[in-house]
Design an enzyme around this catalytic site. Structure first.
Site, short mmCIF file in Angstrom:
data_model
loop_
_atom_site.label_atom_id
_atom_site.label_comp_id
_atom_site.label_asym_id
_atom_site.label_seq_id
_atom_site.Cartn_x
_atom_site.Cartn_y
_atom_site.Cartn_z
N ARG A 237 0.85 -1.19 0.00
CA ARG A 237 0.00 0.00 0.00
C ARG A 237 0.89 1.25 0.00
NH1 ARG A 237 -5.37 -1.52 2.37
NH2 ARG A 237 -5.55 -3.62 1.49
N GLU A 239 0.83 4.08 1.11
CA GLU A 239 0.22 4.98 2.09
C GLU A 239 1.06 6.24 2.15
OE1 GLU A 239 -2.50 4.22 3.67
OE2 GLU A 239 -2.63 2.04 3.71
N ARG A 245 -0.37 2.87 12.72
CA ARG A 245 -0.94 1.57 12.35
C ARG A 245 -0.91 1.27 10.85
NH1 ARG A 245 -6.86 1.37 12.24
NH2 ARG A 245 -7.55 3.22 11.16
N HIS A 246 -0.20 2.06 10.07
CA HIS A 246 -0.10 1.81 8.63
C HIS A 246 1.33 1.50 8.21
CE1 HIS A 246 -4.01 3.84 8.65
NE2 HIS A 246 -4.25 3.11 7.59
N GLU A 452 -9.41 -1.08 13.73
CA GLU A 452 -9.79 -2.07 12.73
C GLU A 452 -8.66 -3.06 12.51
OE1 GLU A 452 -10.41 -0.36 8.82
OE2 GLU A 452 -9.75 -2.26 8.00
N SER A 455 -11.28 -6.44 7.57
CA SER A 455 -12.35 -5.94 6.73
C SER A 455 -12.86 -7.10 5.91
CB SER A 455 -11.83 -4.91 5.74
OG SER A 455 -11.70 -3.69 6.36
N ARG A 503 -1.16 -6.03 12.46
CA ARG A 503 -2.16 -5.38 13.33
C ARG A 503 -2.68 -6.34 14.39
NH1 ARG A 503 -5.95 -1.24 10.01
NH2 ARG A 503 -4.21 -0.02 9.20
P1 ATP Z 1 -7.38 1.64 7.64
O1 ATP Z 1 -8.51 2.42 8.22
O2 ATP Z 1 -6.67 0.96 8.70
O3 ATP Z 1 -6.54 2.38 6.67
P2 ATP Z 1 -8.71 0.60 5.43
O4 ATP Z 1 -7.70 0.77 4.38
O5 ATP Z 1 -9.64 -0.52 5.32
O6 ATP Z 1 -8.00 0.45 6.82
P3 ATP Z 1 -9.50 3.38 5.06
O7 ATP Z 1 -9.92 3.42 3.65
O8 ATP Z 1 -8.20 3.97 5.45
O9 ATP Z 1 -9.66 1.88 5.61
O10 ATP Z 1 -10.65 4.08 5.89
C1 ATP Z 1 -10.76 3.94 7.29
C2 ATP Z 1 -12.18 4.07 7.69
O11 ATP Z 1 -12.57 5.43 7.73
C3 ATP Z 1 -13.07 3.36 6.73
O12 ATP Z 1 -13.47 2.15 7.33
C4 ATP Z 1 -14.23 4.30 6.51
O13 ATP Z 1 -15.35 3.93 7.28
C5 ATP Z 1 -13.76 5.64 7.01
N1 ATP Z 1 -13.49 6.56 5.91
C6 ATP Z 1 -13.37 6.30 4.61
N2 ATP Z 1 -13.11 7.37 3.91
C7 ATP Z 1 -13.02 8.39 4.76
C8 ATP Z 1 -12.74 9.78 4.66
N3 ATP Z 1 -12.48 10.39 3.51
N4 ATP Z 1 -12.71 10.49 5.78
C9 ATP Z 1 -12.97 9.93 6.94
N5 ATP Z 1 -13.22 8.65 7.11
C10 ATP Z 1 -13.26 7.87 6.05
P1 AMO Z 2 -8.52 -3.57 3.85
O1 AMO Z 2 -8.04 -2.53 2.91
O2 AMO Z 2 -9.38 -3.11 4.97
O3 AMO Z 2 -9.35 -4.69 3.07
O4 AMO Z 2 -7.30 -4.37 4.44
C1 AMO Z 2 -7.48 -5.53 5.23
C2 AMO Z 2 -6.73 -5.44 6.53
O5 AMO Z 2 -5.37 -5.22 6.30
C3 AMO Z 2 -4.82 -4.42 7.34
N1 AMO Z 2 -4.25 -3.21 6.76
C4 AMO Z 2 -3.03 -2.74 7.04
N2 AMO Z 2 -2.07 -3.16 7.88
C5 AMO Z 2 -0.93 -2.47 7.92
N3 AMO Z 2 -0.67 -1.38 7.17
C6 AMO Z 2 -1.60 -0.92 6.30
N4 AMO Z 2 -1.30 0.13 5.54
C7 AMO Z 2 -2.85 -1.59 6.22
N5 AMO Z 2 -3.97 -1.41 5.48
C8 AMO Z 2 -4.80 -2.40 5.81
C9 AMO Z 2 -5.94 -4.13 8.30
C10 AMO Z 2 -7.17 -4.30 7.43
O6 AMO Z 2 -8.28 -4.65 8.20
N6 AMO Z 2 -9.58 -6.83 0.12
C11 AMO Z 2 -10.00 -6.31 1.40
C12 AMO Z 2 -10.27 -7.42 2.38
C13 AMO Z 2 -11.45 -8.27 2.01
O7 AMO Z 2 -12.54 -7.69 1.85
O8 AMO Z 2 -11.28 -9.49 1.93
C14 AMO Z 2 -8.94 -5.39 1.96
O9 AMO Z 2 -7.81 -5.36 1.51
O10 AMO Z 2 -5.87 -5.14 9.30
#
Ligand code: ATP
Ligand code: AMO
Length: 529
Positions: A237, A239, A245-246, A452, A455, A503
């Site tokens: 990713r 990021e 946590r990323h 989280e 997902s 995580r």
């Molecule tokens: P992580 O949150 O750990 O990065 P992720 O990649 O699954 O995991 P994100 O896309 O970063 O999730 O979004 C985090 C959460 O915040 C999402 O689950 C969503 O509900 C919410 N979210 C998504 N887009 C936005 C935004 N633009 N601003 C605020 N919150 C958001």
């Molecule tokens: P998502 O984007 O939520 O879902 O990622 C799944 C899980 O991966 C972990 N994660 C991370 N850990 C460390 N660094 C990061 N940058 C990071 N981003 C995500 C979290 C998160 O819950 N394809 C879907 C999953 C599915 O639907 O099967 C997906 O990638 O623990």
């Protein structure tokens, strides 16, 4: 080879036996006729005592021991002995009466940091302050720049053994449930999750990227009739945020399975899977958990056999029912937020004391968190998310397509000061007032729930709907053509989840930073070691 022992094996049952050990020279001290050497092997330590004795230990040997540099690899021969007084500062409760020392590999005399300093807990530092001792703090960058040395601390030794157990239990459980382990390509033509967080590269003149998840191919494996699949593999990713946590590369624990009737079938597997993993850690890793606790004290994770499931709507309703208008442009009154914490606790048995104060400052919304309590249960599911905040492949709810058959799983709340940076960051990107209100609600609920780790969702298996969903999400459908085509030859309903291994370990052990749970972490400023 008979005499070789591990330091961890040394106990009173070997009293009087002659043994041979290989480990690191942890510390030495001595003068005149006696030398004390602490030998360390994989986080276990034993004290070796050398005393000048005719024909056994010479004065020269004592001098040689005192000249050994810390961290050198040495072999020590001696006899196991039970000391008259209990020993402080070593993991083993027996001593070695040393006879011979042989240096296998010398370490440089000056190290980037002292391992003893890197092993101290916050409590040690507080105590040192009271006693006026000058302890050196080793900062995170210094540790990560010299990660091989840093990984030698007892706590780090334990963290990576626990990480290994988590993936082993994940695999064991899924295999026992008929899942097939697969390995999907990491070089792919398009973004698997959409969005900007993708590493692009050139593939023989064709644009390509590093897989953001095994999402597309694990679904294709279901279309290929593998029924139930899982993968443990790298996820990339790009990021650009810098949070606790990323990571830019992490280890994904992914599964995908046929669904007969409802996406709850996936949640049922998840419930059992995580009980299996957590029970396994509890049963097999007590030593490791103890070692981590010594440096980074934490409370054991509390989890139930069946995880609390709260729909997103129920969550919003709960906030609404109590007459609390979440207005990001006005100050929230603290008392009503306390009231909400109490409501959640009353209704779901969660013990939450959370005070949220939303302050507006021009167009930037900041969330300040004042206090935050612990939950009775640290593991929690929020499902039926709004479709708009989920990836394109997510199945809309049949009864209301504004929602989706999706879910996130949360595990223990972090201290909110740590989360607030991420939250205020993501909120700055949200434009409309209504939208902001909405995200404040989401984020607030997520904070109540914790962080989280998982997902998942049911997936769209109709190729036409999939195409229109991808288009609606602004995704280049061309780059997904072979993926979408694989649904054109008949596709079973299916769903799955993605879990971040680092995580899980970070939150299970309540570590404050994901880098502590990644052996060689990758973040926007770190590509080495
Ligand atoms: P992580 O949150 O750990 O990065 P992720 O990649 O699954 O995991 P994100 O896309 O970063 O999730 O979004 C985090 C959460 O915040 C999402 O689950 C969503 O509900 C919410 N979210 C998504 N887009 C936005 C935004 N633009 N601003 C605020 N919150 C958001
Ligand atoms: P998502 O984007 O939520 O879902 O990622 C799944 C899980 O991966 C972990 N994660 C991370 N850990 C460390 N660094 C990061 N940058 C990071 N981003 C995500 C979290 C998160 O819950 N394809 C879907 C999953 C599915 O639907 O099967 C997906 O990638 O623990």
């Amino acid at each position: 080879g008979r005499k070789w022992k591990k330091v961890s094996e040394l106990d009173a049952s070997l009293n009087g036996q002659s043994v041979l050990l290989r480990g690191r020279c942890h510390t030495t001290r001595g003068k005149g006729k006696i030398a004390f050497l602490i030998l360390r092997e994989a986080g276990h330590t034993v004290q070796c005592v050398f005393q000048v004795e005719d024909n056994v230990v010479s004065k020269g040997l004592i001098k040689y021991i005192n000249s050994l540099s810390k961290e050198s690899i040495i072999d020590v021969e001696g006899t196991v002995d039970i000391p008259s007084a209990p020993i402080n500062g070593t993991t083993q409760q027996v001593e070695l009466k040393g006879r011979k020392v042989y240096c296998v590999s010398k370490a440089r005399p000056v190290l980037p940091f002292n391992l003893e300093d890197a092993s101290r807990s916050e409590k040690d530092f507080q105590k040192a302050e009271q006693e006026d001792l000058q302890y050196v703090r080793v900062n995170q960058d210094t540790r990560l720049n010299n990660r091989v040395l840093d990984l030698r601390t007892s706590a780090n030794q334990a963290v990576f053994r626990i990480q290994s157990y988590v993936s082993m239990f994940f695999r064991q459980f899924l295999v026992s449930r008929g899942f097939v382990e697969i390995h999907t390509p990491k070089l792919i033509a398009g973004a698997s999750e959409g969005g900007a967080a993708v590493f692009s590269l050139d593939y023989y003149g064709q644009p390509a990227c590093l897989a953001q998840s095994p999402q597309l191919h694990k679904q294709m494996a279901i279309c290929a009739d593998l029924g139930r699949v899982f993968e443990i593999g790298p996820v990339f990713r790009a990021e650009n945020s810098f949070t606790h946590r990323h990571l830019c590369e992490f280890t994904g624990l992914d599964l995908e399975m046929e669904i007969k009737e409802h996406y709850f079938e996936v949640l049922d597997i998840l419930d059992e899977l995580f009980v299996f993993v957590f029970d396994g850690l509890h049963q097999h890793c007590s030593k490791e958990l103890e070692a981590i606790n010594e440096q980074y004290p934490f409370e054991p994770l509390k989890y139930l056999k069946k995880t609390l499931r709260l729909t997103f709507e129920e969550g919003l309703q709960l906030l609404k029912d109590d007459g609390i208008e979440l207005d990001p442009f006005g100050d929230l009154d603290t008392a009503s937020e306390r009231r909400l914490g109490t409501l959640v606790k009353e209704k779901y048995g969660l013990c939450v004391t959370c005070v949220v104060n939303v302050v507006s400052c021009l167009r930037v919304v900041q969330i300040l968190f004042v206090t935050f309590g612990r939950y009775n249960t640290d593991f929690y599911i929020l499902h039926r998310y709004p479709l708009a905040v989920r990836p394109f492949y997510t199945m809309p709810c049949f009864d209301n397509p504004q929602y989706s058959n999706s879910f996130d799983v949360f595990i223990r709340g972090s201290t909110l000061s740590k989360m607030s940076s991420k939250l205020s960051l993501s909120l700055t990107s949200v434009k409309g007032v209504e939208e902001r209100k909405f995200y404040v609600c989401i984020l607030f609920l997520q904070c109540l729930a914790g962080e989280e780790i998982i997902s998942g969702a049911q997936r769209v298996h109709d190729p036409e709907l999939l195409t229109s969903r991808a288009e609606a999400c602004g995704i280049n459908v061309k780059s997904l053509s072979t993926y979408i085509d694989s649904f054109r030859w008949g596709a079973v309903p299916h769903g799955g989840v993605g879990v971040g291994l680092e995580r899980v370990v970070m939150l299970y052990c309540a570590l404050n930073n994901i880098r502590k749970a990644s052996m060689f972490p990758r973040d926007p400023t770190r590509l080495a070691p």
